[in-house]
Write a protein that holds these residues in place. Structure first.
Motif, mmCIF file in Angstrom:
data_model
loop_
_atom_site.group_PDB
_atom_site.id
_atom_site.type_symbol
_atom_site.label_atom_id
_atom_site.label_comp_id
_atom_site.label_asym_id
_atom_site.label_seq_id
_atom_site.Cartn_x
_atom_site.Cartn_y
_atom_site.Cartn_z
ATOM 1 N N ALA A 127 0.839 -1.206 0.000
ATOM 2 C CA ALA A 127 0.000 0.000 0.000
ATOM 3 C C ALA A 127 0.874 1.257 0.000
ATOM 4 O O ALA A 127 0.575 2.224 -0.717
ATOM 5 N N ALA A 128 1.938 1.254 0.786
ATOM 6 C CA ALA A 128 2.847 2.407 0.806
ATOM 7 C C ALA A 128 3.536 2.565 -0.541
ATOM 8 O O ALA A 128 3.694 3.688 -1.039
ATOM 9 N N CYS A 129 3.934 1.445 -1.149
ATOM 10 C CA CYS A 129 4.574 1.502 -2.477
ATOM 11 C C CYS A 129 3.600 2.038 -3.521
ATOM 12 O O CYS A 129 3.974 2.831 -4.383
ATOM 13 N N ARG A 130 2.343 1.588 -3.444
ATOM 14 C CA ARG A 130 1.318 2.080 -4.379
ATOM 15 C C ARG A 130 1.149 3.583 -4.219
ATOM 16 O O ARG A 130 1.122 4.321 -5.207
ATOM 17 N N SER A 131 1.080 4.052 -2.989
ATOM 18 C CA SER A 131 0.902 5.475 -2.726
ATOM 19 C C SER A 131 2.092 6.285 -3.247
ATOM 20 O O SER A 131 1.910 7.336 -3.882
ATOM 21 N N LEU A 132 3.292 5.815 -2.985
ATOM 22 C CA LEU A 132 4.487 6.540 -3.437
ATOM 23 C C LEU A 132 4.631 6.504 -4.962
ATOM 24 O O LEU A 132 5.062 7.485 -5.563
ATOM 25 N N ILE B 40 12.202 -3.788 -10.661
ATOM 26 C CA ILE B 40 11.744 -2.458 -10.253
ATOM 27 C C ILE B 40 12.851 -1.737 -9.484
ATOM 28 O O ILE B 40 13.132 -0.566 -9.738
ATOM 29 N N LEU B 41 13.504 -2.437 -8.574
ATOM 30 C CA LEU B 41 14.615 -1.830 -7.829
ATOM 31 C C LEU B 41 15.733 -1.402 -8.773
ATOM 32 O O LEU B 41 16.297 -0.306 -8.636
ATOM 33 N N GLN C 287 12.157 7.954 -1.474
ATOM 34 C CA GLN C 287 11.240 7.380 -0.482
ATOM 35 C C GLN C 287 10.744 6.017 -0.940
ATOM 36 O O GLN C 287 10.653 5.081 -0.143
ATOM 37 N N LEU C 288 10.423 5.911 -2.217
ATOM 38 C CA LEU C 288 9.959 4.630 -2.760
ATOM 39 C C LEU C 288 11.068 3.590 -2.703
ATOM 40 O O LEU C 288 10.838 2.442 -2.304
ATOM 41 N N LEU C 289 12.266 3.988 -3.052
ATOM 42 C CA LEU C 289 13.414 3.070 -2.948
ATOM 43 C C LEU C 289 13.616 2.614 -1.508
ATOM 44 O O LEU C 289 13.810 1.426 -1.252
ATOM 45 N N ASP C 290 13.559 3.553 -0.568
ATOM 46 C CA ASP C 290 13.712 3.199 0.851
ATOM 47 C C ASP C 290 12.623 2.228 1.297
ATOM 48 O O ASP C 290 12.881 1.297 2.043
ATOM 49 N N GLN C 291 11.408 2.465 0.824
ATOM 50 C CA GLN C 291 10.285 1.586 1.182
ATOM 51 C C GLN C 291 10.521 0.172 0.664
ATOM 52 O O GLN C 291 10.278 -0.812 1.359
ATOM 53 N N LEU C 292 11.008 0.070 -0.557
ATOM 54 C CA LEU C 292 11.259 -1.248 -1.147
ATOM 55 C C LEU C 292 12.467 -1.931 -0.525
ATOM 56 O O LEU C 292 12.502 -3.157 -0.414
ATOM 57 N N LEU C 293 13.450 -1.143 -0.113
ATOM 58 C CA LEU C 293 14.657 -1.727 0.463
ATOM 59 C C LEU C 293 14.533 -1.978 1.961
ATOM 60 O O LEU C 293 15.355 -2.690 2.523
ATOM 61 N N ALA C 294 13.505 -1.420 2.606
ATOM 62 C CA ALA C 294 13.349 -1.582 4.056
ATOM 63 C C ALA C 294 13.360 -3.041 4.500
ATOM 64 O O ALA C 294 14.040 -3.378 5.468
ATOM 65 N N GLN D 159 17.439 -4.973 4.613
ATOM 66 C CA GLN D 159 18.373 -4.029 5.215
ATOM 67 C C GLN D 159 19.788 -4.162 4.660
ATOM 68 O O GLN D 159 20.474 -3.174 4.489
ATOM 69 N N GLN D 160 20.225 -5.398 4.370
ATOM 70 C CA GLN D 160 21.602 -5.561 3.908
ATOM 71 C C GLN D 160 21.826 -4.857 2.572
ATOM 72 O O GLN D 160 22.900 -4.385 2.288
ATOM 73 N N GLU D 161 20.794 -4.750 1.732
ATOM 74 C CA GLU D 161 20.947 -4.073 0.449
ATOM 75 C C GLU D 161 20.972 -2.568 0.599
ATOM 76 O O GLU D 161 21.487 -1.874 -0.252
ATOM 77 N N ARG D 162 20.363 -2.046 1.656
ATOM 78 C CA ARG D 162 20.295 -0.595 1.838
ATOM 79 C C ARG D 162 21.675 0.011 2.003
ATOM 80 O O ARG D 162 21.918 1.131 1.608
#
Length: 184
Positions: free
Chosen positions: A34-39, A96-97, A126-133, A136-139
């Protein structure tokens, strides 16, 4: 011989013991669809609201001769169709990433020095952070790709092309997030 007899008598008892408990499965990282859809909707709206600073380019549709030189696109083979997303979305999310990271780097390159798009960049990040959350190791890994410097005269054309492609990418990405966020 006595130790061997003890071993023979104990072996059937060992078979009666319950097997050792398997380690508890670790839950797979969860993506907040839902957060990804919104962003992604916000990113799409920001792209739609951008005004072309060079009026002559408004009706121009550009194409790059070397498609290998441009960002990843979501293709049929990326498993982003609804039936595949319901069972395994890993490959689609990786694509997508990959695309979002490319556009993040492109928006931060010299192509956009004369026209920084801070709000668009902030939403994309923000969208990238949401997907990477969940991962964590990829962030922590830097994913900045080196972009070749562009000629000043070509920057408006490259900006236009980059924003057109980002808009197309965002439209498809938004469909993925909308499907994944809806209850099935």
């Amino acid at each position: 011989m006595a130790p061997l007899r003890h071993l023979c008598l104990c072996l059937p008892l060992l078979l009666l013991l319950p097997p050792p408990a398997a380690p508890a499965p670790t839950p797979a990282p969860r993506t907040d669809w839902a957060a990804c859809r919104s962003l992604s909707l916000e990113l799409s709206q920001r792209l739609m609201s951008l005004k072309e600073p060079h009026r002559v380019l408004e009706d121009t549709h550009l194409s790059e001769e070397d498609p290998e030189n441009w960002p990843p696109r979501i293709r049929c083979s990326d498993a982003c169709d609804p039936s595949t997303l319901d069972t395994n979305n890993t490959h689609c999310l990786q694509r997508i990433l990959q695309g979002l990271k490319h556009y993040r780097d492109l928006l931060g390159s010299d192509i956009f020095t004369t026209r920084p798009l801070h709000q668009l960049q902030a939403t994309l990040n923000q969208l990238l952070d949401q997907l990477l959350a969940p991962h964590q190791q990829e962030r922590n890994e830097p994913h900045r790709h080196h972009m070749e410097p562009s000629e000043a005269w070509a920057r408006p054309l490259l900006q236009r092309l980059a924003l057109q492609r980002l808009q197309s990418f965002t439209a498809i990405m938004g469909r993925v997030f909308t499907h994944s966020a809806s209850p099935h």
